[in-house]
Design a protein around this motif. Sequence first.
Motif, PDB file in Angstrom:
ATOM      1  N   SER A 143      63.958 121.459 -44.640  1.00  0.00           N
ATOM      2  CA  SER A 143      65.207 121.521 -45.402  1.00  0.00           C
ATOM      3  C   SER A 143      66.158 122.560 -44.821  1.00  0.00           C
ATOM      4  O   SER A 143      65.739 123.536 -44.188  1.00  0.00           O
ATOM      5  N   ASP A 144      67.462 122.333 -45.043  1.00  0.00           N
ATOM      6  CA  ASP A 144      68.475 123.286 -44.568  1.00  0.00           C
ATOM      7  C   ASP A 144      68.260 124.660 -45.195  1.00  0.00           C
ATOM      8  O   ASP A 144      68.405 125.687 -44.525  1.00  0.00           O
ATOM      9  N   LYS A 145      67.939 124.675 -46.482  1.00  0.00           N
ATOM     10  CA  LYS A 145      67.603 125.930 -47.161  1.00  0.00           C
ATOM     11  C   LYS A 145      66.611 125.621 -48.272  1.00  0.00           C
ATOM     12  O   LYS A 145      66.809 124.676 -49.049  1.00  0.00           O
ATOM     13  N   LEU A 152      63.855 127.710 -51.094  1.00  0.00           N
ATOM     14  CA  LEU A 152      63.308 128.945 -51.650  1.00  0.00           C
ATOM     15  C   LEU A 152      61.883 128.688 -52.130  1.00  0.00           C
ATOM     16  O   LEU A 152      61.634 127.708 -52.844  1.00  0.00           O
ATOM     17  N   ILE A 157      70.183 124.430 -55.961  1.00  0.00           N
ATOM     18  CA  ILE A 157      69.557 125.052 -54.791  1.00  0.00           C
ATOM     19  C   ILE A 157      68.075 124.689 -54.794  1.00  0.00           C
ATOM     20  O   ILE A 157      67.380 124.851 -55.796  1.00  0.00           O
ATOM     21  N   ILE A 189      62.656 132.834 -48.381  1.00  0.00           N
ATOM     22  CA  ILE A 189      63.759 131.896 -48.186  1.00  0.00           C
ATOM     23  C   ILE A 189      63.698 131.354 -46.755  1.00  0.00           C
ATOM     24  O   ILE A 189      63.657 132.125 -45.792  1.00  0.00           O
ATOM     25  N   LYS A 231      65.191 128.541 -43.770  1.00  0.00           N
ATOM     26  CA  LYS A 231      66.260 127.680 -43.268  1.00  0.00           C
ATOM     27  C   LYS A 231      65.700 126.897 -42.090  1.00  0.00           C
ATOM     28  O   LYS A 231      65.391 127.483 -41.055  1.00  0.00           O
ATOM     29  N   LYS A 232      65.547 125.591 -42.288  1.00  0.00           N
ATOM     30  CA  LYS A 232      64.949 124.746 -41.255  1.00  0.00           C
ATOM     31  C   LYS A 232      63.589 125.300 -40.806  1.00  0.00           C
ATOM     32  O   LYS A 232      63.229 125.242 -39.633  1.00  0.00           O
ATOM     33  N   VAL A 260      64.170 133.518 -43.313  1.00  0.00           N
ATOM     34  CA  VAL A 260      65.393 134.327 -43.183  1.00  0.00           C
ATOM     35  C   VAL A 260      65.398 135.530 -44.119  1.00  0.00           C
ATOM     36  O   VAL A 260      66.149 136.493 -43.905  1.00  0.00           O
ATOM     37  N   ILE A 305      71.845 134.884 -52.673  1.00  0.00           N
ATOM     38  CA  ILE A 305      71.112 133.735 -52.129  1.00  0.00           C
ATOM     39  C   ILE A 305      72.075 132.733 -51.497  1.00  0.00           C
ATOM     40  O   ILE A 305      71.809 132.182 -50.418  1.00  0.00           O
ATOM     41  N   GLU A 306      73.210 132.500 -52.150  1.00  0.00           N
ATOM     42  CA  GLU A 306      74.182 131.530 -51.638  1.00  0.00           C
ATOM     43  C   GLU A 306      74.783 131.986 -50.295  1.00  0.00           C
ATOM     44  O   GLU A 306      75.161 131.154 -49.466  1.00  0.00           O
ATOM     45  N   LEU A 311      73.217 133.546 -47.933  1.00  0.00           N
ATOM     46  CA  LEU A 311      72.247 133.444 -46.841  1.00  0.00           C
ATOM     47  C   LEU A 311      72.351 132.103 -46.110  1.00  0.00           C
ATOM     48  O   LEU A 311      72.633 131.076 -46.704  1.00  0.00           O
TER      49      LEU A 311
END
Length: 363
Positions: A268-270, A272, A302, A339, A341-342, A346, A360-361, A363
């Motif tokens: 996923s792109d982002k 948690l 999210i 968290i 990202k791909k 991060v 969070i947004e 990041l």
Amino acid sequence: MKYVTNFFRVIVGIIFIISGIVKTIDPIGFSYKLEEYFGEGVFNISFLENLALPLSIFFVIAEVMLGLLLLLGICKKFTVYALLSLIIFFSFLTFYSAYFNKVTDCGCFGDALKLKPWFSFYKDIILLLFIIILVLGLKYIKPVFPSKIRITLVIISFVFCCWIAYMGIAHLPLIDFRPYAIGKDLKKEMNDGIPPEISIIYTMENSKDKKQKKVSSEEYMNSGIWEDTLWHIIKTDQKIIKEAVLPSVHDFYIECDGFDRAKEVVNSDKFLVFTIPYAHKLSIIEKAKLRKITNELMQKNINFVVATNDPKIMMPIKSCITDPTTLKTINRSVIGLMILKKGIVVAKYHVNDLPTIKQIEKL
């Protein structure tokens, strides 16, 4: 003897300081290792499991301070015999682990350096011999630096160790040696293993004189024996030439309603991931904090998942099952947040430092 003693004095002191500092950075990690030893599968002294963290803090700081005292030449008799007692104790643990294959990693250098059980034992035996030399050459150990400087160094070192340990418990370890550290690519870490190298061993028998011999699959093909009608294969065995190496991340799964969402998480792109290794230990305040942030995340659409050892305890917060050992490895917190990202880590947070939705947004 004087020079030999002081040579080993430096070696032993440095090893204990390095070993102690690495574990002081992550005292919770070492406490997990102590829990393994105290558990039913090893020594079965479960009443000590609740004392694992205090004992961890004591041992890791003691290692650093004893190593420093040895280098400085302070309280030399106490220091050397304390080191001797400590290494005898550790030698017993590593021998027990290796011989009975109970604990596959002693945690001697935390997560910074993984040692195989027998290698750990041999390392402790060598250190034991070094310390015996120190006992025999005790009179050659002399203090270095003036008294005030030595005392100042000891006080500063002790305070510094306490601060490092506190940070590792109340927040996150200052240095993360685990495969889930910030900057790690979990997709890559999940595929960096090496398969075993296996050779097929054939037992051949000559039908004429009944002689037998063993040949590898390579020899079988290269020698041309397979063309000789007098020789027949009567038995086949496997020989492991090189052991398999597990991927750095080999136990990352998140089971939700019978499905593993691990691939979805790392692609996923982002995404948690909240980690809760011991759901039954959460306080009402911690559960409320988790409920608040997860509700806000749902409102903002999210992607997140709550991974825990027991989803039933987390109700009404919907959660998924993950092995508690994996959860403890990902984050050293009763509620941790990772968290991705791909698939790249991060950010990571302790329950005492959970970010706001705005953070969070960004990041």
